[in-house]
Write a protein that holds these residues in place. Structure first.
Motif, mmCIF file in Angstrom:
data_model
loop_
_atom_site.group_PDB
_atom_site.id
_atom_site.type_symbol
_atom_site.label_atom_id
_atom_site.label_comp_id
_atom_site.label_asym_id
_atom_site.label_seq_id
_atom_site.Cartn_x
_atom_site.Cartn_y
_atom_site.Cartn_z
ATOM 1 N N ASN A 59 0.812 -1.228 0.000
ATOM 2 C CA ASN A 59 0.000 0.000 0.000
ATOM 3 C C ASN A 59 0.841 1.272 0.000
ATOM 4 O OD1 ASN A 59 -2.333 -1.561 0.132
ATOM 5 N ND2 ASN A 59 -2.364 -1.551 2.372
ATOM 6 N N TYR A 60 2.165 1.104 -0.008
ATOM 7 C CA TYR A 60 3.011 2.295 0.112
ATOM 8 C C TYR A 60 3.106 3.066 -1.196
ATOM 9 C CZ TYR A 60 6.944 5.427 0.462
ATOM 10 O OH TYR A 60 7.725 6.555 0.419
ATOM 11 N N SER A 61 3.054 4.372 -1.071
ATOM 12 C CA SER A 61 3.454 5.300 -2.124
ATOM 13 C C SER A 61 3.865 6.579 -1.413
ATOM 14 C CB SER A 61 2.312 5.572 -3.111
ATOM 15 O OG SER A 61 1.319 6.381 -2.503
ATOM 16 N N VAL A 62 4.488 7.492 -2.136
ATOM 17 C CA VAL A 62 4.912 8.736 -1.511
ATOM 18 C C VAL A 62 3.716 9.502 -0.964
ATOM 19 C CG1 VAL A 62 4.835 10.150 -3.592
ATOM 20 C CG2 VAL A 62 6.500 10.682 -1.784
ATOM 21 N N ALA A 63 2.534 9.262 -1.526
ATOM 22 C CA ALA A 63 1.329 9.958 -1.063
ATOM 23 C C ALA A 63 0.936 9.557 0.349
ATOM 24 C CB ALA A 63 0.173 9.684 -2.020
ATOM 25 N N THR A 64 1.431 8.407 0.844
ATOM 26 C CA THR A 64 1.098 7.986 2.204
ATOM 27 C C THR A 64 1.908 8.727 3.253
ATOM 28 O OG1 THR A 64 2.717 6.177 2.200
ATOM 29 C CG2 THR A 64 0.515 5.674 1.365
ATOM 30 N N LEU A 65 2.942 9.470 2.846
ATOM 31 C CA LEU A 65 3.757 10.232 3.781
ATOM 32 C C LEU A 65 3.081 11.561 4.107
ATOM 33 C CD1 LEU A 65 7.254 9.715 2.097
ATOM 34 C CD2 LEU A 65 6.310 8.441 4.032
ATOM 35 N N ASP A 66 3.469 12.146 5.234
ATOM 36 C CA ASP A 66 2.916 13.458 5.556
ATOM 37 C C ASP A 66 3.510 14.530 4.636
ATOM 38 O OD1 ASP A 66 5.386 14.468 6.643
ATOM 39 O OD2 ASP A 66 4.939 13.488 8.538
ATOM 40 N N LYS A 67 2.950 15.723 4.707
ATOM 41 C CA LYS A 67 3.317 16.787 3.765
ATOM 42 C C LYS A 67 4.811 17.098 3.817
ATOM 43 C CE LYS A 67 2.193 21.598 2.616
ATOM 44 N NZ LYS A 67 1.342 22.768 2.971
ATOM 45 N N ASN A 68 5.387 17.154 5.010
ATOM 46 C CA ASN A 68 6.794 17.514 5.145
ATOM 47 C C ASN A 68 7.702 16.430 4.567
ATOM 48 O OD1 ASN A 68 8.937 19.231 6.055
ATOM 49 N ND2 ASN A 68 9.271 17.803 7.755
ATOM 50 N N ARG A 69 7.350 15.145 4.800
ATOM 51 C CA ARG A 69 8.188 14.049 4.266
ATOM 52 C C ARG A 69 8.073 13.971 2.744
ATOM 53 N NH1 ARG A 69 10.264 14.696 9.092
ATOM 54 N NH2 ARG A 69 8.577 14.489 10.605
ATOM 55 N N ARG A 70 6.890 14.233 2.217
ATOM 56 C CA ARG A 70 6.736 14.258 0.753
ATOM 57 C C ARG A 70 7.624 15.349 0.160
ATOM 58 N NH1 ARG A 70 1.151 13.899 1.970
ATOM 59 N NH2 ARG A 70 0.820 16.051 1.259
ATOM 60 N N ARG A 71 7.640 16.494 0.825
ATOM 61 C CA ARG A 71 8.484 17.603 0.362
ATOM 62 C C ARG A 71 9.960 17.192 0.379
ATOM 63 N NH1 ARG A 71 11.285 20.993 3.535
ATOM 64 N NH2 ARG A 71 12.075 22.937 2.608
ATOM 65 N N GLN A 72 10.402 16.514 1.410
ATOM 66 C CA GLN A 72 11.804 16.104 1.508
ATOM 67 C C GLN A 72 12.169 15.111 0.410
ATOM 68 O OE1 GLN A 72 11.816 14.773 5.575
ATOM 69 N NE2 GLN A 72 12.263 16.806 6.395
ATOM 70 N N VAL A 73 11.282 14.165 0.132
ATOM 71 C CA VAL A 73 11.534 13.215 -0.959
ATOM 72 C C VAL A 73 11.588 13.954 -2.290
ATOM 73 C CG1 VAL A 73 10.560 11.272 -2.258
ATOM 74 C CG2 VAL A 73 10.572 11.224 0.256
ATOM 75 N N ARG A 74 10.674 14.886 -2.491
ATOM 76 C CA ARG A 74 10.642 15.633 -3.753
ATOM 77 C C ARG A 74 11.917 16.461 -3.945
ATOM 78 N NH1 ARG A 74 6.538 18.296 -2.677
ATOM 79 N NH2 ARG A 74 7.440 20.352 -2.252
ATOM 80 N N LEU A 75 12.370 17.136 -2.901
ATOM 81 C CA LEU A 75 13.592 17.928 -3.000
ATOM 82 C C LEU A 75 14.807 17.048 -3.278
ATOM 83 C CD1 LEU A 75 13.072 20.446 -0.041
ATOM 84 C CD2 LEU A 75 13.016 20.976 -2.489
ATOM 85 N N ALA A 76 14.882 15.907 -2.594
ATOM 86 C CA ALA A 76 16.015 15.011 -2.812
ATOM 87 C C ALA A 76 15.985 14.412 -4.211
ATOM 88 C CB ALA A 76 16.015 13.908 -1.758
ATOM 89 N N ALA A 77 14.805 14.087 -4.706
ATOM 90 C CA ALA A 77 14.693 13.508 -6.048
ATOM 91 C C ALA A 77 15.139 14.493 -7.121
ATOM 92 C CB ALA A 77 13.261 13.057 -6.301
ATOM 93 N N ALA A 78 15.009 15.787 -6.829
ATOM 94 C CA ALA A 78 15.486 16.796 -7.783
ATOM 95 C C ALA A 78 17.008 16.910 -7.780
ATOM 96 C CB ALA A 78 14.863 18.152 -7.446
ATOM 97 N N ASP A 79 17.634 16.476 -6.693
ATOM 98 C CA ASP A 79 19.089 16.587 -6.549
ATOM 99 C C ASP A 79 19.838 15.304 -6.897
ATOM 100 O OD1 ASP A 79 19.492 19.213 -5.858
ATOM 101 O OD2 ASP A 79 19.438 18.872 -3.699
ATOM 102 N N PHE A 80 19.224 14.157 -6.577
ATOM 103 C CA PHE A 80 19.949 12.895 -6.615
ATOM 104 C C PHE A 80 19.352 11.909 -7.622
ATOM 105 C CE2 PHE A 80 20.724 14.543 -2.349
ATOM 106 C CZ PHE A 80 22.088 14.344 -2.201
#
Length: 294
Positions: free
Chosen positions: A89-110
């Motif tokens: 059932n996991y997807s990035v949408a299951t994370l809270d707003k702040n964790r989604r933001r952190q994944v999104r920022l890291a994905a833009a860098d790495f």
């Protein structure tokens, strides 16, 4: 990108766990790890054992052993795990707003890549490991500060064909590494280390997200195991804030009578940790505990 695991056989699993931590000791059909001097736990953390069929290492007579059992009269303690369940059932949408933001920022860098070349790994990963060691002072594996020791360890890691080694690259430079493997229905998030800049740029979030996303694509995976719950703020919170749960598994704790007396009399806090005792504050930190199946 999803990455896939091949399931380890028990002998490979025991050998690789021994590479990362306690030396494996086989007794009967059970592989044990000596987590403290003369104190042992099975290497399979989510497996439930039958007390009547347990074969203990000889050294346990001097110290002790602890292993998961079913609820009932054999249980006299707890083993506390951190794991992600409901993996499909996991997807990035299951994370809270702040964790989604952190994944999104890291994905833009790495960019997350699978690493398969041990010689390249030795050159690129050792500076990252030094940064990790300097930041944390982590004692386990500190001998790998030496390039020769790190190279020997890397050769052993890549000699295990079913270990998934992932690297996070920013502008073509390696910033962090994770080691994961699958045994039974569980993916083990065994090791992650990164340099200081990559930590600030949330590579740890992106790497964990990548592993969980890959586990979601494997219908055989029930759990992503993050390690034992230590009850202290920091690493526990990293996993709990991203969806991990505390699982409290009934266990059998068997101690040499003299060892038990000395621990209870002179090291009560350590004895409580062995029994799996958690304070109300620790339970509140982790939420309502439950126990996974075998």
């Amino acid at each position: 990108m999803d990455f896939a695991w091949n399931e380890m056989k028990v002998e490979e699993f025991a050998a690789f766990v021994g590479l990362l931590g306690p030396r494996p000791i086989r007794c009967g059909e059970i592989y044990w790890g000596e987590v403290r001097r003369y104190f042992y736990r099975p290497l399979q953390p989510l497996h439930i054992f039958d007390r009547a069929k347990i074969c203990r290492p000889i050294g346990a007579a001097w110290g002790g052993a602890q292993y998961a059992v079913s609820e009932g009269p054999d249980a006299n303690s707890w083993l506390n795990w951190l794991a992600f369940d409901q993996t499909q059932n996991y997807s990035v949408a299951t994370l809270d707003k702040n964790r989604r933001r952190q994944v999104r920022l890291a994905a833009a860098d790495f960019e997350i890549r699978r690493l398969t070349d041990p010689e390249l790994f030795k050159r690129e990963a050792h500076p990252v490991y030094l940064s990790f060691q300097n930041r944390t002072g982590y004692r386990v594996g500190s001998e790998r500060r030496d390039p020769a020791a790190f190279a020997r360890w890397a050769d052993q890691v890549f000699a295990s064909p079913n270990v998934l080694v992932l690297g996070g690259y920013r502008e073509g430079v390696l910033g962090g590494v994770s080691l994961t493997y699958k045994f039974g229905h569980t993916v083990f998030y065994a090791t992650f280390f990164c340099d200081d800049e990559s930590l600030r740029r949330y590579l740890s979030d992106l790497m964990l997200h990548t592993v969980r996303e890959s586990a979601a694509a494997d219908p055989a995976v029930r759990y992503v195991y993050a390690g034992m719950f230590k009850g202290i703020r920091g690493l526990d919170d990293f996993y709990l804030h991203r969806g991990a749960r505390l699982f409290r598994q009934p266990a059998r704790l068997e101690l040499n009578p003299i060892t038990r007396f000395l621990l209870k009399s002179f090291l009560p806090a350590q004895y409580n940790r062995l029994t799996g005792h958690l304070t109300p504050e620790q339970l509140a930190q982790a939420g309502v505990p439950t126990a996974p199946g075998p």
